[in-house]
Design a protein around this motif. Structure first.
Motif, PDB file in Angstrom:
ATOM      1  N   GLN A   1      34.762  40.475  33.440  1.00  0.00           N
ATOM      2  CA  GLN A   1      34.688  39.091  33.596  1.00  0.00           C
ATOM      3  C   GLN A   1      33.902  38.699  34.432  1.00  0.00           C
ATOM      4  OE1 GLN A   1      38.720  36.911  34.026  1.00  0.00           O
ATOM      5  NE2 GLN A   1      39.773  38.764  32.967  1.00  0.00           N
TER       6      GLN A   1
ATOM      7  N   ARG B   1      47.235  34.533  30.693  1.00  0.00           N
ATOM      8  CA  ARG B   1      46.838  33.590  31.563  1.00  0.00           C
ATOM      9  C   ARG B   1      47.913  32.513  31.615  1.00  0.00           C
ATOM     10  NH1 ARG B   1      42.884  33.553  34.960  1.00  0.00           N
ATOM     11  NH2 ARG B   1      41.666  35.893  34.948  1.00  0.00           N
TER      12      ARG B   1
ATOM     13  N   ALA C   1      50.023  31.400  34.797  1.00  0.00           N
ATOM     14  CA  ALA C   1      50.223  30.230  35.282  1.00  0.00           C
ATOM     15  C   ALA C   1      51.978  29.725  35.389  1.00  0.00           C
ATOM     16  CB  ALA C   1      49.484  29.242  34.511  1.00  0.00           C
TER      17      ALA C   1
ATOM     18  N   ASP D   1      53.883  31.426  38.027  1.00  0.00           N
ATOM     19  CA  ASP D   1      53.417  30.998  39.301  1.00  0.00           C
ATOM     20  C   ASP D   1      53.937  29.539  39.607  1.00  0.00           C
ATOM     21  OD1 ASP D   1      51.795  32.865  40.704  1.00  0.00           O
ATOM     22  OD2 ASP D   1      49.908  32.161  39.596  1.00  0.00           O
TER      23      ASP D   1
ATOM     24  N   GLY E   1      58.515  34.807  44.431  1.00  0.00           N
ATOM     25  CA  GLY E   1      57.478  34.744  45.580  1.00  0.00           C
ATOM     26  C   GLY E   1      57.989  35.823  46.634  1.00  0.00           C
ATOM     27  N   ALA E   2      59.023  36.520  46.277  1.00  0.00           N
ATOM     28  CA  ALA E   2      59.773  37.658  47.097  1.00  0.00           C
ATOM     29  C   ALA E   2      59.181  38.886  46.803  1.00  0.00           C
ATOM     30  CB  ALA E   2      61.290  37.579  46.745  1.00  0.00           C
TER      31      ALA E   2
ATOM     32  N   GLU F   1      41.175  42.567  33.618  1.00  0.00           N
ATOM     33  CA  GLU F   1      41.831  41.624  34.625  1.00  0.00           C
ATOM     34  C   GLU F   1      41.776  42.465  36.115  1.00  0.00           C
ATOM     35  OE1 GLU F   1      42.392  38.552  34.680  1.00  0.00           O
ATOM     36  OE2 GLU F   1      43.240  38.011  32.653  1.00  0.00           O
TER      37      GLU F   1
ATOM     38  N   GLY G   1      40.511  41.549  38.964  1.00  0.00           N
ATOM     39  CA  GLY G   1      40.912  40.944  40.180  1.00  0.00           C
ATOM     40  C   GLY G   1      42.407  40.687  40.206  1.00  0.00           C
TER      41      GLY G   1
ATOM     42  N   ARG H   1      44.703  43.071  40.169  1.00  0.00           N
ATOM     43  CA  ARG H   1      45.317  44.288  40.905  1.00  0.00           C
ATOM     44  C   ARG H   1      46.353  44.589  40.457  1.00  0.00           C
ATOM     45  NH1 ARG H   1      42.171  46.577  40.937  1.00  0.00           N
ATOM     46  NH2 ARG H   1      41.934  47.930  42.839  1.00  0.00           N
TER      47      ARG H   1
ATOM     48  N   ILE I   1      53.145  40.500  42.765  1.00  0.00           N
ATOM     49  CA  ILE I   1      53.868  40.281  41.657  1.00  0.00           C
ATOM     50  C   ILE I   1      53.249  39.741  40.352  1.00  0.00           C
ATOM     51  CG2 ILE I   1      55.910  38.770  40.805  1.00  0.00           C
ATOM     52  CD1 ILE I   1      56.839  40.878  42.925  1.00  0.00           C
TER      53      ILE I   1
ATOM     54  N   ARG J   1      51.726  26.637  44.928  1.00  0.00           N
ATOM     55  CA  ARG J   1      52.100  27.092  43.376  1.00  0.00           C
ATOM     56  C   ARG J   1      51.368  26.419  42.209  1.00  0.00           C
ATOM     57  NH1 ARG J   1      55.891  30.918  42.575  1.00  0.00           N
ATOM     58  NH2 ARG J   1      56.389  31.868  44.438  1.00  0.00           N
TER      59      ARG J   1
ATOM     60  N   LEU K   1      47.771  27.683  42.355  1.00  0.00           N
ATOM     61  CA  LEU K   1      47.688  29.083  41.899  1.00  0.00           C
ATOM     62  C   LEU K   1      47.753  29.060  40.462  1.00  0.00           C
ATOM     63  CD1 LEU K   1      49.902  31.295  44.213  1.00  0.00           C
ATOM     64  CD2 LEU K   1      47.427  30.807  44.420  1.00  0.00           C
ATOM     65  N   ALA K   2      48.908  28.214  39.870  1.00  0.00           N
ATOM     66  CA  ALA K   2      48.870  28.055  38.255  1.00  0.00           C
ATOM     67  C   ALA K   2      47.526  27.624  37.885  1.00  0.00           C
ATOM     68  CB  ALA K   2      50.262  27.139  37.918  1.00  0.00           C
TER      69      ALA K   2
ATOM     70  N   ASP L   1      45.059  30.364  37.695  1.00  0.00           N
ATOM     71  CA  ASP L   1      45.391  31.204  36.636  1.00  0.00           C
ATOM     72  C   ASP L   1      44.762  31.091  35.405  1.00  0.00           C
ATOM     73  OD1 ASP L   1      46.276  33.610  37.888  1.00  0.00           O
ATOM     74  OD2 ASP L   1      48.247  33.124  38.073  1.00  0.00           O
TER      75      ASP L   1
ATOM     76  N   THR M   1      37.817  34.295  37.452  1.00  0.00           N
ATOM     77  CA  THR M   1      39.121  34.458  38.404  1.00  0.00           C
ATOM     78  C   THR M   1      39.894  35.794  37.994  1.00  0.00           C
ATOM     79  OG1 THR M   1      40.285  33.444  36.500  1.00  0.00           O
ATOM     80  CG2 THR M   1      39.603  31.861  38.378  1.00  0.00           C
ATOM     81  N   GLY M   2      39.257  36.681  37.049  1.00  0.00           N
ATOM     82  CA  GLY M   2      39.586  37.783  36.860  1.00  0.00           C
ATOM     83  C   GLY M   2      38.868  38.793  37.097  1.00  0.00           C
TER      84      GLY M   2
ATOM     85  N   ASP N   1      45.967  42.929  50.745  1.00  0.00           N
ATOM     86  CA  ASP N   1      47.024  42.744  50.094  1.00  0.00           C
ATOM     87  C   ASP N   1      48.362  42.670  50.719  1.00  0.00           C
ATOM     88  OD1 ASP N   1      46.016  42.617  47.181  1.00  0.00           O
ATOM     89  OD2 ASP N   1      45.603  44.911  47.506  1.00  0.00           O
TER      90      ASP N   1
ATOM     91  N   GLU O   1      55.556  33.827  51.003  1.00  0.00           N
ATOM     92  CA  GLU O   1      55.126  34.256  49.760  1.00  0.00           C
ATOM     93  C   GLU O   1      54.779  35.748  49.679  1.00  0.00           C
ATOM     94  OE1 GLU O   1      55.200  32.624  46.896  1.00  0.00           O
ATOM     95  OE2 GLU O   1      54.594  30.593  47.062  1.00  0.00           O
TER      96      GLU O   1
ATOM     97  N   GLY P   1      55.551  38.153  47.858  1.00  0.00           N
ATOM     98  CA  GLY P   1      55.531  38.894  46.677  1.00  0.00           C
ATOM     99  C   GLY P   1      54.046  38.703  46.149  1.00  0.00           C
ATOM    100  N   LYS P   2      53.369  37.575  46.724  1.00  0.00           N
ATOM    101  CA  LYS P   2      52.111  37.644  46.582  1.00  0.00           C
ATOM    102  C   LYS P   2      50.872  38.510  46.911  1.00  0.00           C
ATOM    103  CE  LYS P   2      52.793  33.775  43.773  1.00  0.00           C
ATOM    104  NZ  LYS P   2      52.733  34.358  42.375  1.00  0.00           N
ATOM    105  N   ARG P   3      51.270  39.057  48.217  1.00  0.00           N
ATOM    106  CA  ARG P   3      50.627  40.071  48.832  1.00  0.00           C
ATOM    107  C   ARG P   3      49.062  39.569  49.143  1.00  0.00           C
ATOM    108  NH1 ARG P   3      52.994  41.769  51.105  1.00  0.00           N
ATOM    109  NH2 ARG P   3      52.532  43.951  51.468  1.00  0.00           N
TER     110      ARG P   3
ATOM    111  N   SER Q   1      40.966  42.995  47.235  1.00  0.00           N
ATOM    112  CA  SER Q   1      42.624  42.611  47.493  1.00  0.00           C
ATOM    113  C   SER Q   1      42.734  41.601  46.106  1.00  0.00           C
ATOM    114  CB  SER Q   1      43.074  42.065  48.688  1.00  0.00           C
ATOM    115  OG  SER Q   1      42.257  40.897  48.739  1.00  0.00           O
ATOM    116  N   ASN Q   2      43.949  41.387  45.693  1.00  0.00           N
ATOM    117  CA  ASN Q   2      44.472  40.654  44.508  1.00  0.00           C
ATOM    118  C   ASN Q   2      43.787  39.275  44.713  1.00  0.00           C
ATOM    119  OD1 ASN Q   2      47.001  38.667  44.388  1.00  0.00           O
ATOM    120  ND2 ASN Q   2      47.313  40.347  46.038  1.00  0.00           N
ATOM    121  N   ILE Q   3      43.301  38.660  43.729  1.00  0.00           N
ATOM    122  CA  ILE Q   3      42.518  37.224  43.945  1.00  0.00           C
ATOM    123  C   ILE Q   3      43.542  36.115  43.988  1.00  0.00           C
ATOM    124  CG2 ILE Q   3      41.135  35.525  42.628  1.00  0.00           C
ATOM    125  CD1 ILE Q   3      39.737  38.189  43.369  1.00  0.00           C
ATOM    126  N   THR Q   4      44.699  36.521  43.444  1.00  0.00           N
ATOM    127  CA  THR Q   4      45.825  35.456  43.649  1.00  0.00           C
ATOM    128  C   THR Q   4      46.119  35.210  45.326  1.00  0.00           C
ATOM    129  OG1 THR Q   4      46.768  35.665  41.533  1.00  0.00           O
ATOM    130  CG2 THR Q   4      48.283  34.717  43.092  1.00  0.00           C
TER     131      THR Q   4
END
Lengths: 531, 531
Positions: free
Chosen positions: A106, A117, A121, A124, A159-160, A353, A355, A357, A386, B117, B120-121, B124, B158-159, B195, B353, B355-357, B384-387
């Motif tokens: 990408q 995607r 979204a 999220d 988000g857990a 994908e 990024g 991870r 997640i 959120r 983020l959406a 994504d 973004t990916g 992360d 958040e 779970g978003k690490r 680390s993860n982009i989100t």
């Protein structure tokens, strides 16, 4: 100043004490008095300025020993040149950096797969699932899928932290995808979701390596994650060489010879790493070859670590991907017969994908107690992200015929894969046209790994500036064209041979230009150094 | 069978060889011949069945030594009970598992912050940014923010893998947030996105620990990530005890005593870990106390590792969060005067958040060569993860007055924080009402860490089933109520004292019921075991 001098004095004294373990006194217990003899030393050192308490001489030597060429010195230089380009564009003989050092589709313009995607979204921001307006923006199957995923997460809590192996429903989806791929059952309890494949590799190395006596059989050339992880954990990389002249063939006789040699010198060889499709080599193993590898691991008591992250990237029509698990099962080897870890990732395939991870390892045939330890190590980092978990489940269960997204999904996927196949061929052909360069076909994965037969004068020029010949070549290429490749020495190569790894990932509209620049550079290089 | 016997025979022979390093033969070189003397042994062993090549006796002993109680034996039992509940609900004396073992707010019903959120959406699925219909679903500032973020990512990719420290523009946003928080400049080049905070802690431990001679000063009680990471890397945890009787006070005299004792016994103490606000203790340090800690690190030549992930979770009106960086800078200590790493995360705060690490470490005052090594270690895992990266930037730069989302954002944030403050008080009060229990107020973070003064008979009952007294209590609590807490022994405690950690996170509607169940359990427990 006096206090910092005191610190130095104390260190000197502490070093003299010599013991290695702290018996931790709890509050109330007596602590040793500070030796009065230090006073003179404190005065002597009182003029010392503060210096950082952590220096290159005092950090973990395993860290210093570790190398990771995919983001090594050539890439660092490329980052500098990028900054230079941004500040005064005309200062360099090229107008952009072309990063062919890393499989990062990408970053070179590949577009994300729409369905994936859309679902991300919606997951999220699950409030979208309740709104009519969403139907104007999202496909119906993306909405249905996201709804199902969100409902499957305990408490709908996107988000857990999840279970340390990943959300159970996601693991079940992945297991079903593996079963559909292989025709043999897969178990959600065997899946460990990870932030890309790399942390799963580190986890296994952490388990396997106690000291440098523990060895891991790795292909040479190899993806340097393996050498880096082995170095960080203080183990020994036991190399086996892929045979360049037979298309990077994996030969059991070579495995056997290297294993025996390692064992004879006292190394406890724990595991065999196989990368299929190969990185950096691009070869795709035949099923027969894989059967031999499985039998070898079983006979020799080795854990098989199967890096299968390029399983969807196959460009040679005569070749097919077979997972090692499927091959083992079809030989009649089940959990009680073979220890096998298979790695996959959302970073590669047609989706690319990187990024996000996302990744998983499927762990089979491991002792229950060892599995418990693996779970514990996973739990120290709580869980993988997640979003990556969800994406991994989508990759393993993409749209099916009849789904609204199916046609568009298929078009996107096949468009990317057929373009990658054309680019693999174009890149291989272009390399083979260069003077003194030979290049096996990239049957799969995302790279070519051409061999450079450099003129003696180039070798001498490299030595004169204290560079390895392949680093010298890659550095010259970067400085002349902005093209970033990774010297073969970063992956390992037969001593005396020189290679570089170069991705096939420039978009098709740009590839001819990249090839033209590369070719022009190479011609000039050969002109300059021809013997 | 014969082959696997051959393996065993070869191992026996290899062990006899004794050397530790493999001299890797390249193709064409000769390999040692296999000793013919093995043949008899092969025949003797030919009846041995296959057993997994990796066993509990052959894995890294550092892994086995590692403990992580937050997801330890009590939690494993809770998972079993959860399965039992799902299959036959009436089999247990409770109808649900209440997980108070981990700071995981959204798993207990906390809703995500809408603005975060939305962004983020949109990131994504950036196609949404171009569509008119999106304005019906997303706030205008979320659209503007997402647009700005996507534009700031090289190639709008973004990916793609990012720079190994994280996307430059994201790091700049975070640095600006730190500068605004502290009133002192921050530098994007000092930020390493990770992360969650955990990988950043592991990275620093990996750098600092070469052998068990390297010690890290950690609070007791501590968040067991630290003890786990030190154990995994083979170092020595040098404990300093927080003073429970002064509200978990951090006393410099205690630091000094433990440091001197460790040094006297030969430990090279590398760094001091401070968790502020405290986990599991919930104390918030005063600025004066922090100044003493900074001076101590400077004087003693220690790297300060500041775990500041709960910086937004402060419930005591008289207390304020001060970052260690701000405190150091206000004392006149800059990069050339103090080595400091500050950790932050998207998992805690009002957003929760987990779970978003997402997370970062801000690394200041480290030697340039050491920084290069840190970059190299980060680069082995690519990024680390982009989100999580994007979310971290939102946390550090939330909506401002005048933004469309501002009012709703403020309402959500303040609602969560004021509810957490009420819950911290409720939980503290409830604990203090229990017979034989004393509990310092949770001034910040997400936990109470009450002290259990257990009857002698309970201690004996625990000993009879070979359990630690606090584990015995937590196990009884789980079996009677479904409430999951973590025994204090998982965090460390003054020998002879007993505690447990319990989050304050049940939603307010549910908290009274949780407290009632807990109280009833405790009364019955005391009844059963009262001396």
């Amino acid at each position: 100043m006096q206090r910092s001098a005191g610190r130095v004095a104390k260190r000197v004294l502490a070093q003299a004490a010599g013991a290695t373990q702290v018996a931790a006194p709890a509050p109330g217990s007596t602590s040793p008095n500070h030796p009065g003899a230090a006073a003179g030393l404190v005065r002597q050192l009182s003029a010392l300025p503060w210096s950082p308490p952590v220096s290159i001489d005092s950090i973990n030597p395993k860290v210093i020993k570790t190398e990771y060429a995919v983001r090594g010195e050539i890439v660092s230089r490329a980052q500098l040149l990028q900054q230079e380009l941004s500040s005064k564009a005309s200062s360099l003989p090229f107008s952009e950096i072309v990063s062919l050092n890393i499989g990062n589709p990408q970053s070179l313009g590949q577009q994300p797969v729409t369905f994936f995607r859309e679902v991300l979204a919606l997951c999220d921001y699950p409030a979208l699932l309740e709104k009519d307006e969403s139907h104007a923006l999202f496909s119906s199957d993306a909405i249905a899928r996201a709804y199902r995923i969100v409902e499957s997460i305990p408490g709908r809590a996107t988000g857990a932290y999840s279970h340390s192996q990943g959300i159970k429903a996601i693991r079940e989806e992945i297991a079903a995808g593996i079963a559909a791929r292989d025709g043999f059952p897969a178990n959600a309890d065997d899946i460990f979701l990870t932030d890309g494949a790399s942390p799963g590799v580190h986890m296994m190395m952490q388990m396997l390596i106690s000291s440098e006596q523990d060895g891991i059989l790795c292909p040479i050339p190899q993806y340097p994650l393996y050498s880096a992880s082995i170095a960080l954990h203080g183990g020994t990389l036991v190399p086996y060489y892929l045979n360049e002249s037979s298309g990077w063939g994996l030969e059991i006789s070579e495995l056997k010879q290297q294993l025996d040699a390692a064992r004879a010198s006292g190394t406890r060889v724990r595991a065999l790493v196989v990368i299929n499709p190969g990185n950096p080599t691009g070869q795709v193993l035949t099923e027969q070859n894989q059967r031999e590898v499985v039998q070898f691991c079983r006979d020799e008591g080795l854990l098989l670590l199967a890096d299968e992250v390029y399983q969807e990237n196959i460009y040679e029509e005569t070749k097919t991907f077979h997972s090692f698990k499927k091959v083992a099962r079809s030989m009649g080897f089940f959990d009680k017969d073979l220890s096998l870890v298979s790695y996959h990732s959302v970073s590669k395939g047609y989706y690319g994908e990187c990024g996000k991870r996302g990744g998983y390892m499927e762990v089979t045939g491991l002792d229950a107690e060892v599995r418990d330890q693996l779970y514990k190590v996973a739990s120290v980092n709580l869980c993988s992200n997640i979003t990556g978990q969800i994406l991994m489940s989508l990759v393993m269960n993409p749209p099916k015929p009849g789904d609204e997204s199916y046609d568009n999904f298929t078009k996107e996927r096949d468009g990317i894969l057929s373009s990658l196949a054309r680019r693999a061929q174009l890149m291989t052909d272009a390399m083979n046209k260069l003077e003194g360069v030979t290049c096996n076909k990239a049957e799969g994965a995302m790279y070519v790994f051409p061999r450079l037969n450099l003129p003696e004068r180039a070798m001498k020029a490299a030595a004169a500036v204290q560079m390895l010949p392949d680093v010298f070549y890659a550095r010259r290429l970067l400085d002349a064209t902005g093209i970033v490749v990774v010297p073969g020495s970063g992956f390992g190569q037969v001593p005396g041979t020189h290679h570089f790894r170069c991705t096939i990932l420039p978009q098709e509209g740009k590839l001819p230009d990249v090839i033209a620049k590369f070719t022009q550079f190479h011609e000039r290089f050969m002109e300059e150094f021809r013997d």
